[in-house]
Design a protein around this motif. Structure first.
Motif, PDB file in Angstrom:
ATOM      1  N   SER A  89       0.810  -1.217   0.000  1.00 24.25           N
ATOM      2  CA  SER A  89       0.000   0.000   0.000  1.00 24.25           C
ATOM      3  C   SER A  89       0.842   1.267   0.000  1.00 24.25           C
ATOM      4  O   SER A  89       0.511   2.241  -0.683  1.00 24.25           O
ATOM      5  CB  SER A  89      -0.934   0.013   1.221  1.00 24.25           C
ATOM      6  OG  SER A  89      -1.956  -0.940   1.073  1.00 24.25           O
ATOM      7  N   VAL A  90       1.918   1.274   0.765  1.00 21.28           N
ATOM      8  CA  VAL A  90       2.792   2.447   0.825  1.00 21.28           C
ATOM      9  C   VAL A  90       3.317   2.790  -0.563  1.00 21.28           C
ATOM     10  O   VAL A  90       3.363   3.961  -0.961  1.00 21.28           O
ATOM     11  CB  VAL A  90       3.940   2.208   1.820  1.00 21.28           C
ATOM     12  CG1 VAL A  90       5.075   3.190   1.587  1.00 21.28           C
ATOM     13  CG2 VAL A  90       3.442   2.324   3.256  1.00 21.28           C
ATOM     14  N   GLN A  91       3.693   1.785  -1.308  1.00 25.76           N
ATOM     15  CA  GLN A  91       4.235   2.027  -2.648  1.00 25.76           C
ATOM     16  C   GLN A  91       3.128   2.357  -3.650  1.00 25.76           C
ATOM     17  O   GLN A  91       3.305   3.222  -4.515  1.00 25.76           O
ATOM     18  CB  GLN A  91       5.016   0.803  -3.115  1.00 25.76           C
ATOM     19  CG  GLN A  91       6.238   0.522  -2.239  1.00 25.76           C
ATOM     20  CD  GLN A  91       6.936  -0.753  -2.643  1.00 25.76           C
ATOM     21  OE1 GLN A  91       7.712  -0.782  -3.605  1.00 25.76           O
ATOM     22  NE2 GLN A  91       6.659  -1.822  -1.912  1.00 25.76           N
ATOM     23  N   ALA A  92       1.982   1.683  -3.525  1.00 29.65           N
ATOM     24  CA  ALA A  92       0.881   1.942  -4.453  1.00 29.65           C
ATOM     25  C   ALA A  92       0.352   3.360  -4.316  1.00 29.65           C
ATOM     26  O   ALA A  92      -0.096   3.965  -5.289  1.00 29.65           O
ATOM     27  CB  ALA A  92      -0.250   0.944  -4.213  1.00 29.65           C
ATOM     28  N   ALA A  93       0.410   3.920  -3.102  1.00 23.66           N
ATOM     29  CA  ALA A  93      -0.126   5.253  -2.857  1.00 23.66           C
ATOM     30  C   ALA A  93       0.884   6.361  -3.100  1.00 23.66           C
ATOM     31  O   ALA A  93       0.528   7.543  -3.015  1.00 23.66           O
ATOM     32  CB  ALA A  93      -0.646   5.338  -1.416  1.00 23.66           C
ATOM     33  N   SER A  94       2.118   6.012  -3.407  1.00 25.48           N
ATOM     34  CA  SER A  94       3.147   7.037  -3.615  1.00 25.48           C
ATOM     35  C   SER A  94       2.810   7.901  -4.819  1.00 25.48           C
ATOM     36  O   SER A  94       2.568   7.402  -5.924  1.00 25.48           O
ATOM     37  CB  SER A  94       4.521   6.388  -3.825  1.00 25.48           C
ATOM     38  OG  SER A  94       5.466   7.362  -4.208  1.00 25.48           O
ATOM     39  N   TYR A  95       2.830   9.220  -4.596  1.00 26.54           N
ATOM     40  CA  TYR A  95       2.451  10.145  -5.669  1.00 26.54           C
ATOM     41  C   TYR A  95       3.617  10.504  -6.585  1.00 26.54           C
ATOM     42  O   TYR A  95       3.458  11.303  -7.506  1.00 26.54           O
ATOM     43  CB  TYR A  95       1.849  11.418  -5.074  1.00 26.54           C
ATOM     44  CG  TYR A  95       2.693  12.060  -3.991  1.00 26.54           C
ATOM     45  CD1 TYR A  95       3.824  12.807  -4.300  1.00 26.54           C
ATOM     46  CD2 TYR A  95       2.358  11.898  -2.649  1.00 26.54           C
ATOM     47  CE1 TYR A  95       4.599  13.389  -3.312  1.00 26.54           C
ATOM     48  CE2 TYR A  95       3.128  12.488  -1.653  1.00 26.54           C
ATOM     49  CZ  TYR A  95       4.245  13.223  -1.986  1.00 26.54           C
ATOM     50  OH  TYR A  95       5.019  13.794  -0.997  1.00 26.54           O
ATOM     51  N   ARG A  98      -7.022  -5.146  -2.253  1.00 32.58           N
ATOM     52  CA  ARG A  98      -7.278  -3.836  -1.655  1.00 32.58           C
ATOM     53  C   ARG A  98      -5.979  -3.092  -1.378  1.00 32.58           C
ATOM     54  O   ARG A  98      -5.902  -1.867  -1.557  1.00 32.58           O
ATOM     55  CB  ARG A  98      -8.089  -4.007  -0.359  1.00 32.58           C
ATOM     56  CG  ARG A  98      -9.542  -4.373  -0.585  1.00 32.58           C
ATOM     57  CD  ARG A  98     -10.325  -4.414   0.710  1.00 32.58           C
ATOM     58  NE  ARG A  98     -10.076  -5.630   1.465  1.00 32.58           N
ATOM     59  CZ  ARG A  98     -10.919  -6.654   1.540  1.00 32.58           C
ATOM     60  NH1 ARG A  98     -12.063  -6.621   0.883  1.00 32.58           N
ATOM     61  NH2 ARG A  98     -10.635  -7.706   2.277  1.00 32.58           N
ATOM     62  N   ALA A  99      -4.951  -3.815  -0.931  1.00 32.68           N
ATOM     63  CA  ALA A  99      -3.695  -3.176  -0.544  1.00 32.68           C
ATOM     64  C   ALA A  99      -2.957  -2.587  -1.734  1.00 32.68           C
ATOM     65  O   ALA A  99      -2.332  -1.523  -1.613  1.00 32.68           O
ATOM     66  CB  ALA A  99      -2.794  -4.187   0.173  1.00 32.68           C
ATOM     67  N   LEU A 100      -3.017  -3.225  -2.876  1.00 38.64           N
ATOM     68  CA  LEU A 100      -2.237  -2.772  -4.030  1.00 38.64           C
ATOM     69  C   LEU A 100      -3.116  -2.069  -5.065  1.00 38.64           C
ATOM     70  O   LEU A 100      -2.947  -0.874  -5.328  1.00 38.64           O
ATOM     71  CB  LEU A 100      -1.510  -3.963  -4.659  1.00 38.64           C
ATOM     72  CG  LEU A 100      -0.518  -3.628  -5.780  1.00 38.64           C
ATOM     73  CD1 LEU A 100       0.521  -2.616  -5.318  1.00 38.64           C
ATOM     74  CD2 LEU A 100       0.176  -4.899  -6.286  1.00 38.64           C
ATOM     75  N   ILE A 101      -4.067  -2.774  -5.618  1.00 40.64           N
ATOM     76  CA  ILE A 101      -4.900  -2.192  -6.669  1.00 40.64           C
ATOM     77  C   ILE A 101      -5.829  -1.128  -6.085  1.00 40.64           C
ATOM     78  O   ILE A 101      -5.973  -0.028  -6.633  1.00 40.64           O
ATOM     79  CB  ILE A 101      -5.700  -3.295  -7.390  1.00 40.64           C
ATOM     80  CG1 ILE A 101      -4.735  -4.273  -8.060  1.00 40.64           C
ATOM     81  CG2 ILE A 101      -6.661  -2.699  -8.402  1.00 40.64           C
ATOM     82  CD1 ILE A 101      -5.380  -5.542  -8.550  1.00 40.64           C
ATOM     83  N   GLY A 102      -6.447  -1.437  -4.962  1.00 35.12           N
ATOM     84  CA  GLY A 102      -7.353  -0.476  -4.331  1.00 35.12           C
ATOM     85  C   GLY A 102      -6.644   0.775  -3.863  1.00 35.12           C
ATOM     86  O   GLY A 102      -7.157   1.888  -4.015  1.00 35.12           O
TER      87      GLY A 102
END
Length: 889
Positions: free
Chosen positions: A770-776, A802-806
């Protein structure tokens, strides 16, 4: 595209069942490549439906069933031949010949290949169930509806070495061994329940045990079952359970009713948890928590979900919903109950802030989108799509408004009457409101529009002051925009809690015209499209503090200027409204920056925001959790929701500019607060309590601002926090700010170390994803695609999805909304793949695409094209078809 399941079901068409099931006896023979289910149903004609039409005999019995292989069926011990019944993909139809009868059946099912995670399925090496809303029909033929309640006796048989623990609802009554290394256990549930509350678990599980003594002196055994490697992560959930049981006795007078209460942690689960009678099945993310592996937020989430599912024992199990249109009867009420519990366990003001921020960002968006529906929907195609924020969160707000209108004592009288009147019944939202009315002698007829009308009401407020008469008047104008199927709305009952502040920030006495005395805070009931209230004895023009505690889920508009908002931030006696004033000030400043960006002007931050935030940081008398909340700028999703056309690039640029300016201008006080709190953290053991949560919250938001600069001392502090923290809250925050920083070497090192250290912990690896997926930072989609190849990721696990795609589609707006539409294509590809594996999860991932009308024309075309591609992609589940078709309508 599948069309036969795309049938709309309407509340107005509700009919009571023709038959009831008094007793249900189930026997499960669990094998690795199949399961046999033997069911005996003791049934009778529903007396509400009569004995049958004169001369026409009894109506046919239509049992629900999906993906079942029927091996045998008998009616009153008479085995039926294929010509004696009708069988299709969804139903088994029999013809009873007496008003009371018994149906026996045997079916074969395949839980080992059930990727939809409905009915009976395997999670790793464990058998488990999820039957809400309509999963039981994938286990055996049954009247799978919530208004058919039965007493269940369940026997489970399995190979003993691999499945030493065999669990079901109720109390254990017998067990034994079988030939061939198998064993069995029988459970009886003395309380009638609908099939959606059935549960079964079989596996090699370890158990944490405790006990609880109820207010009447009964001893209840408490057990939390987990896979062996998780046995050290259960204590927080057990402590939360005991707190919940005591709180429900004290706050609602509700005592637990069985001899045993069990929780099982399951890795593969579509939801957070399930309140099955006596045997709650939890997503492992909602029960496992330890300082080293779970953040403060995760600890609070576990506490809240444990409470929520436990509270369902009364608001959902003992009193259940008549039909699925009444889902908020149990979910909205129970969310309200768990919010009250969390408020008492932690900071009530911070809890309210968190709930409202979530509601306004996400539920308000749902209200203005294509899936908008009322708290009690009028229709649905797939009930799984209506486990929504409207049903849960807005439903909770509706219950909260009833409490606001009736007062705490009146609400308790109403809830007592509700539970007493309807214990053991399947009822409606109207029954809940009627209990509140009868207990308090009030008429809530108009209030019930909150259950039937969709959309978020808008409340515009204007003021007038007559200095000569010392009269201050507030005029309220309410409206609600059109929503699908509801072009016009009638006025709601809107409770408005408010105060009036004098020039020194003190609350004035509130005396309406015609009253003898007044209080410093009160609730007005706005019931008309336009309505005025005049306060008398007001010596000077006051400043109103409106909608205190967010007393109604509405969009409030009052022409505050920025100086007035700063004044409310400093002086309002209502903690929520102090935060709200800060949010409104931040929104005004950010919207100004957004306009500057769109016009190509240099960005200039209003210094009043910096001044207000500085005063907060430097005031060490304030609750640190409140300061942390007030330092948090409104998110991109909320700013998008406030926009007529959401300009994602301008919103992102404005927020990042403001954050950088805050970090630079307030570096010194932020650095002082960070260092002081970090020093305490270094020398204090982790404690999952409110004051510790507050300290770490302020410490971590300070670090997030400080790391926006290039100060080597701050970087060193961040790396030190990552390397040397004893808890996941501090470590994960350090990782997140490094991941969003320009420090490539430190970022890469931290990600590698984190993954290596936690590679065997699936829940922690979800946070890494999630930390990496949400990085702007640029390149977000490429990072997500690469992470999908990681051995810890699989599309078959909802938590991973949910953690990656979501997280990418829902949190990383600037990358998801890339102008070339690549983010949209990626999400559509995943939904098409998930549709075949797990339709519920596929439908829930669609939400970002359903909001396509919110964006500019180019993005609208790209998003709409992906929805159309999904629609024609093949055999769609009813879950996905409903969301896509309504989004395109």
């Amino acid at each position: 595209m599948r069309t036969e399941q795309a049938k709309t079901i309407y509340l107005k068409d509700y009919q009571a069942p023709d038959y009831l099931i008094d007793e249900t006896t189930l026997t499960f023979e669990l094998h690795e490549d199949h399961t046999l289910v033997h069911a005996q149903l003791v049934m009778r004609r529903n007396p509400e439906k009569g004995a049958g039409l004169p001369g026409a005999g009894l109506p046919p019995l239509v049992l629900d069933g999906q993906e079942l292989e029927l091996l045998a069926v008998s009616l009153d011990d008479r085995e039926l031949a294929p010509g004696d019944y009708q069988l299709d993909d969804s139903h088994l139809t029999l013809q009873p010949t007496a008003a009371q009868f018994t149906v026996d059946s045997t079916v074969r099912i395949h839980p080992e290949s059930n990727t939809a995670l409905e009915g009976l399925y395997k999670s790793g090496s464990m058998f488990c169930t999820q039957c809400e809303a309509e999963g039981f029909r994938k286990i055996t033929y049954y009247l799978d509806r919530p208004d058919v309640m039965s007493k269940f006796t369940t026997t489970v048989s399995a190979e003993q070495h691999h499945y030493p623990v065999l669990l079901s609802n109720g109390n254990p009554v017998a067990s034994g061994s079988e030939e061939g290394g198998r064993h069995w256990a029988t459970w009886e549930d003395p309380f009638k329940k609908p099939a959606y509350l059935f549960a079964l678990v079989a596996g090699d599980l370890w158990c944490v045990e405790d006990s609880f003594t109820t207010m009447s002196g009964r001893n209840v055994a408490l057990r939390i079952y987990v896979e062996p490697e998780n046995i050290d992560k259960c204590q927080h959930a057990m402590d939360s359970l005991k707190k919940s049981m005591r709180w429900d006795e004290e706050a609602y007078g509700r005592e637990y009713d069985l001899d045993i209460f069990m929780i099982v942690a399951v890795n593969d689960f579509n939801m957070g948890a399930m309140e099955n009678k006596g045997l709650n099945i939890f997503n492992s993310s909602a029960v496992l928590a330890r300082a080293e592996t779970a953040t403060d937020a995760a600890h609070q989430r576990v506490e809240a979900i444990v409470a929520h599912e436990y509270f369902h024992n009364w608001s959902g199990n003992r009193v259940t919903c008549r039909d699925w249109f009444q889902l908020s009867l149990k979910e909205g009420f129970t969310v309200f109950r768990d919010a009250g519990f969390s408020s008492d366990m932690n900071s009530a003001t911070v809890k309210r802030i968190e709930d409202v921020a979530f509601l306004r960002t996400h539920q308000f968006a749902e209200d203005s989108g294509p899936m908008a529906h009322s708290v009690r929907p009028d229709s649905f195609i797939e009930i799984s799509n209506f486990y929504t924020l409207t049903v849960y969160e807005k439903g909770s707000e509706v219950v909260g408004m009833i409490r606001t209108l009736l007062g705490a004592e009146g609400f308790r009288k109403g809830s007592d009457l509700y539970f007493e009147r309807h214990d053991g019944q399947a009822v409606t939202c109207d029954d809940f409101v009627k209990a509140m009315e009868d207990a308090n002698g009030v008429d809530l007829t108009q209030f019930k529009r909150w259950y039937s009308q969709s959309g978020t009401p808008r409340l515009e407020v204007s003021e007038a002051y007559d200095a000569a008469a010392q009269r201050y008047t507030l005029t309220f104008r309410q409206s609600c925009p059109p929503t699908p199927g509801q072009p016009t709305k009638e006025p709601f009952v809107i409770p408005v809690a408010l105060g009036l502040l004098d020039a020194q920030g003190n609350d004035l006495p509130l005396r309406l015209d015609g009253e003898a005395a007044g209080a410093s805070s009160r609730v007005l009931s706005v019931t008309e499209a336009e309505q005025s209230f005049s306060f008398v004895g007001v010596a000077a023009k006051p400043l109103p503090s409106l909608l205190r505690g967010f007393s109604a889920p509405v969009k409030l508009s009052f022409p505050y200027d920025r100086d007035q908002l700063m004044f409310l931030m400093q002086h309002d006696s209502d903690g929520f409204n102090r935060w709200e004033a800060g949010q409104q000030l931040s929104v005004q400043v950010l919207q100004e920056l957004i306009g500057q960006h769109q016009r190509g002007e240099a960005l200039v931050l209003d210094p009043r925001l910096l001044h207000a935030l500085r005063s907060l940081i430097e005031d060490e008398s304030l609750d640190q959790a409140m300061v942390a909340e007030m330092l948090s700028l409104p998110g991109a999703a909320y700013l998008s929701e406030l926009s007529e056309v959401a300009d994602i690039d301008a919103i992102h640029a404005a927020r990042e500019f403001a954050r950088a300016q805050i970090g630079e201008a307030l570096f010194a006080p932020l650095w002082r607060r960070y260092q002081a709190n970090r020093e305490v953290s270094r020398h204090s053991p982790y404690v999952a309590e409110e004051s510790h949560f507050a300290r770490r919250a302020l410490q971590n938001i300070a670090l997030s601002y400080l790391m926006l600069g290039n100060d080597p001392e701050v970087l060193a502090a961040c790396v030190d926090q990552f390397d040397n923290s004893d808890n996941m809250t501090e470590r994960l925050t350090a990782l997140a700010v490094l991941v969003n920083s320009p420090f490539e070497a430190e970022r890469g090192r931290a990600l590698q170390m984190f993954a290596e250290h936690f590679k065997d912990n699936p829940l922690v690896m979800d946070q890494w994803f999630s930390v990496q997926a949400a990085s702007y930072l640029p390149g977000g989609l490429e990072r997500v695609k690469e992470l999908m190849k990681h051995p810890a990721f699989t599309l078959k696990n909802p938590n991973k999805v949910r953690a990656l795609i979501g997280a990418f589609a829902g949190q990383n707006l600037v990358n998801f909304h890339a102008v070339d539409g690549s983010g949209y294509r990626f999400l559509a590809d995943q939904i098409i793949a998930l549709n075949a594996l797990n339709p519920q999860i596929a439908a829930r991932q669609l939400s970002p695409l359903t909001r396509w009308r919110k964006y500019d024309a180019a993005r609208q075309a790209l998003m709409k094209a992906e929805l159309e591609r999904i629609l024609v992609s093949g055999e769609l589940s009813s879950d996905v078809y409903e969301v896509v078709s309504k989004s395109l309508a």
